[in-house]
Design a protein around this motif. Sequence first.
Motif, PDB file in Angstrom:
ATOM      1  N   THR A  11      -9.924 -45.041 -19.369  1.00 12.50           N
ATOM      2  CA  THR A  11     -10.822 -45.686 -20.326  1.00 12.50           C
ATOM      3  C   THR A  11     -11.200 -47.101 -19.914  1.00 12.50           C
ATOM      4  O   THR A  11     -12.270 -47.592 -20.278  1.00 12.50           O
ATOM      5  N   THR A  22      -9.573 -36.399 -23.094  1.00 13.08           N
ATOM      6  CA  THR A  22     -10.929 -36.321 -23.634  1.00 13.08           C
ATOM      7  C   THR A  22     -11.508 -34.934 -23.369  1.00 13.08           C
ATOM      8  O   THR A  22     -10.877 -34.088 -22.727  1.00 13.08           O
ATOM      9  N   GLN A  24     -14.720 -33.089 -21.559  1.00 10.97           N
ATOM     10  CA  GLN A  24     -15.722 -33.359 -20.533  1.00 10.97           C
ATOM     11  C   GLN A  24     -16.485 -32.072 -20.224  1.00 10.97           C
ATOM     12  O   GLN A  24     -15.979 -30.963 -20.426  1.00 10.97           O
TER      13      GLN A  24
END
Length: 327
Positions: A11, A22, A24
């Motif tokens: 991040t 996350t 993606q």
Amino acid sequence: MPTTMRAVEITRPGGPEVLALTEQPVPQPMAGQILIEVAYAGVNRPDALQRAGAYAPPPSASPLPGLEAAGRVAAVGPGVSEWSVGDEVCALLPGGGYAEYVVTPAAHALPVPNGLGLKEAACLPETFFTVWTNVFERGGLKAGERFLVHGGSSGIGTTAIQLASAFGARVFATAGSAGKCAVCTELGAERAVNYRAEDFVEILRAEGGADLILDMVGGDYLPRNVRALADDGRLVQIAFLSGPKVELNFAQVMARRLTITGSTLRPQSDLAKARIATALRERVWPLIAAGRVAPVMDSEYPLSEAAAAHARIESSGHVGKIVLKVR
């Protein structure tokens, strides 16, 4: 085929806490590439350097960390004939290994060696590519020569000890505790030096000097390595955990005909990496299949705990390889 996947991203530059799970898009293989459904991903110090902002990926590479993985081929790009969907592979990656899917050049993948599972296979590419090219190709290690590897209990170190021993060299290693030294001797080192209590320079000079040294420490180890080399010896530098700058008397290098060289793996061309993969398949994979060489496993973390895996590798408490279980 799903269109999204779980992945760990950086991040912002910083400590392990900046890694976040996350969602993606699933990457698509281009010409000459394969898409791997990742089962396990290896964790390596270059990943931690990238996370800290000190090792930028090449412009064409995924910004996600992860330089090696093992799993099954999920798709092949145009022009790929050596792999089929469903094949189990381990592969060197340009990046992106901390994810459920990753693309890489087909020529950088290798079959999972007989006798190994995907977990163990995920530990092979980064360290075996690095050791082969630096110790045997760049360093020119030959049977009977004296070889010193620093960080003998690391992933690189445990690999280098086994391969050098298998190819007939006399192996010496440094490590930071009696327990880690014991691991080095069990793997094939004839002498493991506890660098906290002993001087590797004195020990190697008493043996006639090292013909080849593989070093990832740098800093004040550089002049000490020069003193520990035999005449006509070679020093191969692959990292600088203690920094890249130091004062060095090059008169010794000239008078004793020493060679100082080094390399990094990630920036090398796709063709260079493909050639290393071919050499490994021909020269090293049979040793793994025969049980003469094997990855040394330290620990396993789920993908969601990538930060803990980074904390583990940066603590230097590990012995061998750390992996992330992706599936």
